[in-house]
Design a protein around this motif. Structure first.
Motif, mmCIF file in Angstrom:
data_model
loop_
_atom_site.group_PDB
_atom_site.id
_atom_site.type_symbol
_atom_site.label_atom_id
_atom_site.label_comp_id
_atom_site.label_asym_id
_atom_site.label_seq_id
_atom_site.Cartn_x
_atom_site.Cartn_y
_atom_site.Cartn_z
ATOM 1 N N ALA A 109 -0.051 23.753 -5.039
ATOM 2 C CA ALA A 109 0.387 22.590 -5.609
ATOM 3 C C ALA A 109 0.556 21.479 -4.307
ATOM 4 N N PHE A 110 1.586 21.589 -4.256
ATOM 5 C CA PHE A 110 2.559 20.781 -3.068
ATOM 6 C C PHE A 110 1.855 20.563 -1.543
ATOM 7 N N ALA A 111 0.666 21.276 -1.426
ATOM 8 C CA ALA A 111 0.044 20.940 -0.461
ATOM 9 C C ALA A 111 -1.137 20.179 -0.180
ATOM 10 N N GLN A 112 -1.640 20.034 -1.605
ATOM 11 C CA GLN A 112 -2.748 18.463 -2.606
ATOM 12 C C GLN A 112 -2.080 17.526 -1.408
ATOM 13 N N LYS A 113 -3.341 16.554 -1.510
ATOM 14 C CA LYS A 113 -3.179 15.657 -0.743
ATOM 15 C C LYS A 113 -3.928 14.914 -1.447
ATOM 16 N N PHE A 114 -3.398 13.441 -1.617
ATOM 17 C CA PHE A 114 -3.167 12.101 -2.608
ATOM 18 C C PHE A 114 -3.085 10.944 -1.168
ATOM 19 N N ALA A 115 -3.923 9.936 -2.444
ATOM 20 C CA ALA A 115 -4.064 9.226 -1.582
ATOM 21 C C ALA A 115 -3.948 7.467 -2.418
ATOM 22 N N HIS A 116 -4.166 6.913 -2.044
ATOM 23 C CA HIS A 116 -4.266 5.304 -2.921
ATOM 24 C C HIS A 116 -5.130 4.494 -1.731
ATOM 25 N N VAL A 117 -5.351 3.476 -2.774
ATOM 26 C CA VAL A 117 -5.554 2.253 -2.402
ATOM 27 C C VAL A 117 -6.163 0.813 -3.037
ATOM 28 N N ASN A 118 -6.571 0.197 -2.213
ATOM 29 C CA ASN A 118 -6.107 -1.976 -2.886
ATOM 30 C C ASN A 118 -7.301 -1.916 -3.444
ATOM 31 N N SER A 119 -7.874 -1.037 -4.543
ATOM 32 C CA SER A 119 -9.877 -1.227 -4.712
ATOM 33 C C SER A 119 -10.238 -2.901 -4.741
ATOM 34 N N GLN A 120 -9.032 -4.337 -5.387
ATOM 35 C CA GLN A 120 -9.504 -5.210 -6.171
ATOM 36 C C GLN A 120 -9.262 -6.091 -4.669
ATOM 37 N N GLU A 121 -7.557 -5.689 -3.964
ATOM 38 C CA GLU A 121 -8.165 -6.594 -2.651
ATOM 39 C C GLU A 121 -9.646 -6.743 -1.897
ATOM 40 N N VAL A 141 -11.628 2.273 3.975
ATOM 41 C CA VAL A 141 -12.349 1.645 2.751
ATOM 42 C C VAL A 141 -12.364 0.717 3.693
ATOM 43 N N ARG A 142 -12.118 -0.718 4.088
ATOM 44 C CA ARG A 142 -12.132 -1.614 4.554
ATOM 45 C C ARG A 142 -13.708 -1.414 5.112
ATOM 46 N N LYS A 143 -13.231 -0.942 6.538
ATOM 47 C CA LYS A 143 -13.516 -0.460 7.539
ATOM 48 C C LYS A 143 -15.242 -0.131 6.999
ATOM 49 N N ALA A 144 -15.717 0.553 6.337
ATOM 50 C CA ALA A 144 -16.353 1.523 6.166
ATOM 51 C C ALA A 144 -17.404 0.537 5.135
ATOM 52 N N LEU A 145 -17.104 -0.483 4.330
ATOM 53 C CA LEU A 145 -17.429 -1.926 4.269
ATOM 54 C C LEU A 145 -17.610 -2.761 4.692
ATOM 55 N N ASN A 146 -17.742 -2.709 6.338
ATOM 56 C CA ASN A 146 -17.473 -3.574 7.323
ATOM 57 C C ASN A 146 -17.087 -5.499 6.775
ATOM 58 N N ILE A 147 -15.852 -4.716 6.276
ATOM 59 C CA ILE A 147 -15.161 -6.078 5.869
ATOM 60 C C ILE A 147 -14.395 -6.103 7.479
ATOM 61 N N PRO A 148 -14.797 -7.516 8.051
ATOM 62 C CA PRO A 148 -13.390 -7.977 8.996
ATOM 63 C C PRO A 148 -12.412 -7.607 9.358
ATOM 64 N N GLU A 149 -11.962 -7.121 10.597
ATOM 65 C CA GLU A 149 -10.451 -6.915 10.218
ATOM 66 C C GLU A 149 -9.644 -7.635 10.127
ATOM 67 N N GLY A 150 -9.535 -9.731 10.760
ATOM 68 C CA GLY A 150 -8.272 -9.487 9.956
ATOM 69 C C GLY A 150 -8.847 -10.618 8.762
ATOM 70 N N ARG A 151 -9.850 -10.592 7.952
ATOM 71 C CA ARG A 151 -10.219 -11.129 6.714
ATOM 72 C C ARG A 151 -8.860 -10.650 5.827
ATOM 73 N N THR A 152 -8.001 -10.887 5.608
ATOM 74 C CA THR A 152 -6.793 -11.061 4.610
ATOM 75 C C THR A 152 -7.519 -11.835 2.886
ATOM 76 N N LEU A 153 -7.053 -11.440 1.805
ATOM 77 C CA LEU A 153 -6.940 -12.165 0.501
ATOM 78 C C LEU A 153 -6.087 -13.645 1.502
ATOM 79 N N GLU A 154 -5.423 -13.357 2.089
ATOM 80 C CA GLU A 154 -4.990 -15.519 2.164
ATOM 81 C C GLU A 154 -6.140 -15.982 2.628
ATOM 82 N N SER A 155 -6.547 -15.313 3.366
ATOM 83 C CA SER A 155 -7.717 -16.227 4.602
ATOM 84 C C SER A 155 -8.555 -16.347 3.305
#
Length: 187
Positions: free
Chosen positions: A17-29, A158-172
């Protein structure tokens, strides 16, 4: 002997159970920054602009007839005045009903346009999660706390897989949208 085997089995299960891997993603961003969402925003803006023109013409019709009513009401007979008041009321009701109908239609159109974008985002998250061997991927926007030492942020992947430009942010993105709104207001 059974106790020792039971304890050993429990130790293996708990260490697994401790060896299980967890991840998170900001899907709205990710969703907001996806290039497909730019197309959705443009289509929604066009539809909204068309709707505003229709509503403006209806409102202008009401204003014109209301001004005529105000100018001539004192010279009209009671029957004519009543007829004009009824006409104004009907126009006002029609404007309100049209506005409500347009809002409902806009929500449905937006849902239809964003559904494939959301699916593409979810598919990318699923693929990265499977490739990374993660058993859980939490949405960072709805989790109160994430320990970065025990959960991997897969948002960049996920951003890379969806072809989101590296410098593109919510602010930009916000600046882009503001610049478009400013340019449209100047026209």
């Amino acid at each position: 002997m059974k106790k020792i085997l039971l304890i050993a089995a429990m130790a293996m299960v708990s260490s697994a159970a401790f060896a299980q891997k967890f991840a998170h993603v900001n899907s709205q961003e990710v969703l907001q920054l996806m290039p497909q969402m730019d197309e959705v925003r443009e289509k929604m803006e066009t539809i909204n602009k068309d709707n505003e023109e229709v509503l403006k013409s209806m409102y202008d019709e009401f204003q014109t007839k209301y001004q005529l009513y105000q100018q001539k009401a004192s010279t009209w007979t009671a029957a004519v005045r009543e007829s004009k008041e009824k006409e104004l009321s009907e126009i006002q009701t029609r404007v309100q009903e049209t506005q409500q109908s347009m809002q409902q239609e806009m929500q449905q159109i937006q849902a239809n346009l964003t559904a494939p974008v959301m699916k593409a985002c979810q598919d990318a998250i699923d693929k990265i999660a499977k490739e990374g061997g993660y058993i859980y991927v939490f949405d960072a926007t709805s989790v109160v706390y994430v320990d970065p030492a025990q959960s991997v942020d897969i948002t960049p992947e996920v951003r890379k897989a969806l072809n989101i430009p590296e410098g593109r942010t919510l602010e930009s993105l916000q600046k882009e949208l503001q610049a478009k709104a400013d340019a449209a207001a100047q026209q």
